[in-house]
Design an enzyme around this catalytic site. Structure first.
Site, PDB file in Angstrom:
ATOM      1  N   ASP A  13       7.641   5.172  -3.752  1.00 29.95           N
ATOM      2  CA  ASP A  13       7.593   5.328  -2.302  1.00 29.95           C
ATOM      3  C   ASP A  13       8.414   6.502  -1.784  1.00 29.95           C
ATOM      4  OD1 ASP A  13       6.003   3.027  -2.229  1.00 29.95           O
ATOM      5  OD2 ASP A  13       7.763   1.719  -2.084  1.00 29.95           O
ATOM      6  N   LYS A  16       5.084  10.635  -2.083  1.00 29.56           N
ATOM      7  CA  LYS A  16       4.202  11.432  -2.946  1.00 29.56           C
ATOM      8  C   LYS A  16       2.858  11.708  -2.253  1.00 29.56           C
ATOM      9  CE  LYS A  16       4.588   8.175  -6.043  1.00 29.56           C
ATOM     10  NZ  LYS A  16       5.670   7.357  -5.458  1.00 29.56           N
ATOM     11  N   HIS A  41       0.003   4.986  -1.345  1.00 31.86           N
ATOM     12  CA  HIS A  41       0.367   6.349  -0.950  1.00 31.86           C
ATOM     13  C   HIS A  41      -0.129   6.604   0.473  1.00 31.86           C
ATOM     14  CE1 HIS A  41       0.645   7.695  -5.450  1.00 31.86           C
ATOM     15  NE2 HIS A  41       1.439   6.688  -5.142  1.00 31.86           N
ATOM     16  N   GLN A 225       4.204   5.416  -8.607  1.00 32.02           N
ATOM     17  CA  GLN A 225       5.530   4.817  -8.834  1.00 32.02           C
ATOM     18  C   GLN A 225       6.586   5.929  -8.954  1.00 32.02           C
ATOM     19  OE1 GLN A 225       2.811   3.337 -11.109  1.00 32.02           O
ATOM     20  NE2 GLN A 225       2.446   2.325  -9.181  1.00 32.02           N
TER      21      GLN A 225
HETATM   22  P1  GDP Z   1       4.468   7.184  -1.867  1.00 36.29           P
HETATM   23  O1  GDP Z   1       4.155   5.877  -2.477  1.00 36.29           O
HETATM   24  O2  GDP Z   1       5.450   7.985  -2.673  1.00 36.29           O
HETATM   25  O3  GDP Z   1       3.259   7.991  -1.524  1.00 36.29           O
HETATM   26  O4  GDP Z   1       5.214   6.869  -0.495  1.00 36.29           O
HETATM   27  P2  GDP Z   1       4.756   5.758   0.603  1.00 36.29           P
HETATM   28  O5  GDP Z   1       3.561   6.287   1.303  1.00 36.29           O
HETATM   29  O6  GDP Z   1       4.678   4.427  -0.005  1.00 36.29           O
HETATM   30  O7  GDP Z   1       6.030   5.728   1.536  1.00 36.29           O
HETATM   31  C1  GDP Z   1       6.481   6.866   2.198  1.00 36.29           C
HETATM   32  C2  GDP Z   1       6.504   6.581   3.713  1.00 36.29           C
HETATM   33  O8  GDP Z   1       7.274   7.566   4.368  1.00 36.29           O
HETATM   34  C3  GDP Z   1       5.134   6.643   4.350  1.00 36.29           C
HETATM   35  O9  GDP Z   1       5.083   5.713   5.410  1.00 36.29           O
HETATM   36  C4  GDP Z   1       5.051   8.058   4.897  1.00 36.29           C
HETATM   37  O10 GDP Z   1       4.169   8.198   6.005  1.00 36.29           O
HETATM   38  C5  GDP Z   1       6.480   8.275   5.322  1.00 36.29           C
HETATM   39  N1  GDP Z   1       6.959   9.662   5.245  1.00 36.29           N
HETATM   40  C6  GDP Z   1       6.705  10.595   4.294  1.00 36.29           C
HETATM   41  N2  GDP Z   1       7.426  11.712   4.537  1.00 36.29           N
HETATM   42  C7  GDP Z   1       8.147  11.474   5.655  1.00 36.29           C
HETATM   43  C8  GDP Z   1       9.114  12.239   6.385  1.00 36.29           C
HETATM   44  O11 GDP Z   1       9.473  13.346   6.042  1.00 36.29           O
HETATM   45  N3  GDP Z   1       9.668  11.616   7.469  1.00 36.29           N
HETATM   46  C9  GDP Z   1       9.321  10.365   7.862  1.00 36.29           C
HETATM   47  N4  GDP Z   1       9.928   9.856   8.937  1.00 36.29           N
HETATM   48  N5  GDP Z   1       8.423   9.633   7.204  1.00 36.29           N
HETATM   49  C10 GDP Z   1       7.847  10.179   6.114  1.00 36.29           C
HETATM   50  P1  IMO Z   2       4.073   3.992  -5.289  1.00 36.13           P
HETATM   51  O1  IMO Z   2       3.078   4.785  -6.116  1.00 36.13           O
HETATM   52  C1  IMO Z   2       7.378   1.175  -5.212  1.00 36.13           C
HETATM   53  C2  IMO Z   2       7.415  -1.924  -8.296  1.00 36.13           C
HETATM   54  C3  IMO Z   2       7.229  -3.334  -7.799  1.00 36.13           C
HETATM   55  C4  IMO Z   2       8.061  -4.089  -8.829  1.00 36.13           C
HETATM   56  C5  IMO Z   2       7.777  -3.318 -10.106  1.00 36.13           C
HETATM   57  C6  IMO Z   2       6.697  -3.929 -10.978  1.00 36.13           C
HETATM   58  O2  IMO Z   2       3.587   3.617  -3.952  1.00 36.13           O
HETATM   59  O3  IMO Z   2       5.377   4.705  -5.290  1.00 36.13           O
HETATM   60  P2  IMO Z   2       4.052  -4.015 -10.787  1.00 36.13           P
HETATM   61  O4  IMO Z   2       3.174  -4.583  -9.730  1.00 36.13           O
HETATM   62  O5  IMO Z   2       3.846  -2.562 -11.043  1.00 36.13           O
HETATM   63  O6  IMO Z   2       4.017  -4.815 -12.060  1.00 36.13           O
HETATM   64  O7  IMO Z   2       5.544  -4.195 -10.205  1.00 36.13           O
HETATM   65  O8  IMO Z   2       7.380  -2.016  -9.706  1.00 36.13           O
HETATM   66  N1  IMO Z   2       6.363  -0.975  -7.883  1.00 36.13           N
HETATM   67  C7  IMO Z   2       6.511  -0.059  -6.913  1.00 36.13           C
HETATM   68  N2  IMO Z   2       7.539   0.152  -6.075  1.00 36.13           N
HETATM   69  N3  IMO Z   2       6.287   1.972  -5.175  1.00 36.13           N
HETATM   70  C8  IMO Z   2       5.267   1.782  -6.027  1.00 36.13           C
HETATM   71  O9  IMO Z   2       4.222   2.624  -6.120  1.00 36.13           O
HETATM   72  C9  IMO Z   2       5.324   0.696  -6.927  1.00 36.13           C
HETATM   73  N4  IMO Z   2       4.498   0.203  -7.873  1.00 36.13           N
HETATM   74  C10 IMO Z   2       5.152  -0.803  -8.460  1.00 36.13           C
HETATM   75  O10 IMO Z   2       7.722  -3.480  -6.493  1.00 36.13           O
HETATM   76  O11 IMO Z   2       9.422  -3.947  -8.536  1.00 36.13           O
HETATM   77 MG    MG Z   3       4.146   3.826  -1.996  1.00 32.46          MG
END
Ligand code: GDP
Ligand code: IMO
Ligand code: MG
Length: 430
Positions: A13, A16, A41, A225
């Site tokens: 999270d 990416k 994502h 991840q």
């Molecule tokens: P990923 O799994 O690595 O793609 O990340 P996620 O999408 O799960 O979580 C990142 C969160 O942060 C999302 O809600 C994005 O919209 C938000 N986000 C990404 N970059 C920024 C930033 O620079 N500022 C803020 N405030 N939010 C951001």
């Molecule tokens: P993105 O791509 C954050 C975590 C789960 C748990 C552990 C194992 O959005 O960054 P699983 O379901 O994979 O067997 O869970 O890994 N986990 C993540 N945490 N972002 C993710 O993906 C995750 N994918 C799995 O919360 O701790």
């Molecule tokens: Mg994510």
């Protein structure tokens, strides 16, 4: 633009999806190479948020070929829902934009049921998985009992697969976990329906990706991840079931390491984690709560509140070293607006000694205490910054410290969730 890998350097999270989307306008192909729909994502375009679990984050750029590589595990129900959703919004108008490896593994209802049942049985010792069947489907892959996409779309194979797989899975579900069994006839009918709808997307992805690389096209590899969730190098057993490090690009997409030009690590300006496991810089106080609220730190996949803490450069340094990172992408700098003091974890102390090698045992890692370096926060907001010079001195010092500590340059800094809320520092991406 060369071929670039974008992967997470923390516990997932990191942003990416946002980073891939920001760079995708220059790309011709985006490839997911590991993980499954445990990933969530987020891409924000003109204020509209799209969360993608399976589709590469370039899908909102119509000219970008999106590839799901062999290292990915696919839940057909989730994929179809996602395809339907983006089509409704006018994307993926041409089905040829998406190609799925015939070697990717398919997640089935018994994988999901087993994941949930195992977590429930563990009680307070649970990993905190996403409940998407990730552990069981990867276990079947290495156990050589899985269902590959190429077999899934082959007429008549689905019945054979479930006839073999379900007796053992149902025995475990009913006798060991006390859960409901999976009915063979209904699951076969369901999966035959999915296969009919997904058949058109199957392809030989290693050929496509290698041809694109040979033609010097711009290819982005999208990690899921984060490195600290890697099954070998993360905080085992509190990890996911795939390798999240650089090697997965080669295995999960079928490309040689010499084809990769740059490895960009995405890191948040602070740190979050979902699920259980070690997290030395975690904050259990009001500051942690403030980061969660300001950063909207609730899971994109499960909606769970994310655990929050200060940036842990000890972990990022480890991630960068192990994956041969060449550039950094710093996200969510705006979330740190208004903090009087910012802390960065620069090392760990264990039993009074400074740690030089990250502990393999989670129980030992849990006992590591963070060593902090403090920085003054900045006044006002960084959200409007589009160049490094637009940032206040304190923010530039914070960014500079990260680069100096990791001995790596910043390629991009994001100051908001939107496609354009970025400071691009690597000219090849402008
Ligand atoms: P990923 O799994 O690595 O793609 O990340 P996620 O999408 O799960 O979580 C990142 C969160 O942060 C999302 O809600 C994005 O919209 C938000 N986000 C990404 N970059 C920024 C930033 O620079 N500022 C803020 N405030 N939010 C951001
Ligand atoms: P993105 O791509 C954050 C975590 C789960 C748990 C552990 C194992 O959005 O960054 P699983 O379901 O994979 O067997 O869970 O890994 N986990 C993540 N945490 N972002 C993710 O993906 C995750 N994918 C799995 O919360 O701790
Ligand atoms: Mg994510």
């Amino acid at each position: 633009m060369p071929s670039v890998v974008i992967l997470g350097a923390q516990w997932g999270d990191e942003g990416k999806g946002m980073a891939i989307d920001a760079f995708a306008q220059r790309a011709e192909m985006i490839v997911r190479y590991q993980g499954g729909n445990n990933a969530g994502h987020t891409v924000v375009v003109d204020g509209k948020k799209t969360i993608l679990h399976h589709l590469p984050s370039g899908i909102l750029h119509p000219k970008v070929r999106c590839v799901i590589g062999n290292g990915v595990v696919l839940d057909p129900a989730v994929l179809l829902e996602e395809i339907g959703r983006v089509k409704q919004e006018g994307y993926l108008a041409d089905d040829r934009q998406l190609v799925i490896s015939d070697r990717a593994h398919v997640t089935c209802p018994h994988h999901i049921a087993l994941d949930k049942a195992a977590e429930a049985k563990k009680g307070s010792g649970k990993i905190g998985t996403t409940g998407r069947g990730i552990g069981p489907v990867y276990r079947d892959k290495v156990g050589r009992t899985g269902l590959r996409f190429g077999d899934f779309i082959e007429p008549g194979r689905i019945r054979d697969f479930f006839r073999q797989a379900l007796p053992e899975a149902n025995f475990l579900l009913t006798q060991f976990y006390g859960a409901e069994p999976i009915d063979e006839d209904s699951v076969v009918a369901l999966y035959e329906g999915y296969a009919t709808r997904l058949r058109a997307y199957a392809g030989c992805t290693y050929r496509l990706v290698n041809d694109a690389l040979a033609a010097k096209q711009n290819v982005l590899f999208e990690g899921a991840q984060g490195i600290m969730l890697d099954v070998d190098h993360g905080t085992y057993p509190y990890v996911t079931s795939s390798n999240t490090m650089i090697g997965s690009v080669c295995n999960g997409a079928g490309v040689g390491p010499n084809r990769i030009n740059r490895v960009m690590a995405v890191l948040k300006a602070y740190c979050t984690r979902v699920g259980a496991g070690p997290f030395p810089s975690e904050l259990h106080d009001e500051t942690g709560q403030r980061l969660r609220e300001r950063g909207h730190e609730f899971g994109s996949t499960t909606g769970r509140p994310r655990r929050c803490g200060w940036l842990d450069l000890m972990a990022v340094k480890y991630a960068a070293e192990l994956s041969g990172v060449t550039d950094l992408i710093l996200t969510k700098l705006d979330v740190l607006d208004g903090f009087e003091t910012l802390r960065v974890c620069v090392g760990y102390r264990l039993d009074g000694e400074e740690v030089t090698c990250l502990p393999a045992a989670a129980s030992v890692y849990e006992r590591c205490e963070p060593i902090y370096r403090d920085f003054p926060g900045w006044p006002g907001s960084v959200s409007a910054a589009r160049r490094l010079d637009d940032l206040p001195d304190e923010a530039r010092r914070f960014v500079g410290f990260i680069e100096e500590t990791l001995q790596l340059p910043m390629a991009m800094i994001s100051v908001g969730p939107g496609r354009k809320e970025t400071i691009i520092l690597n000219s090849s991406f402008e």
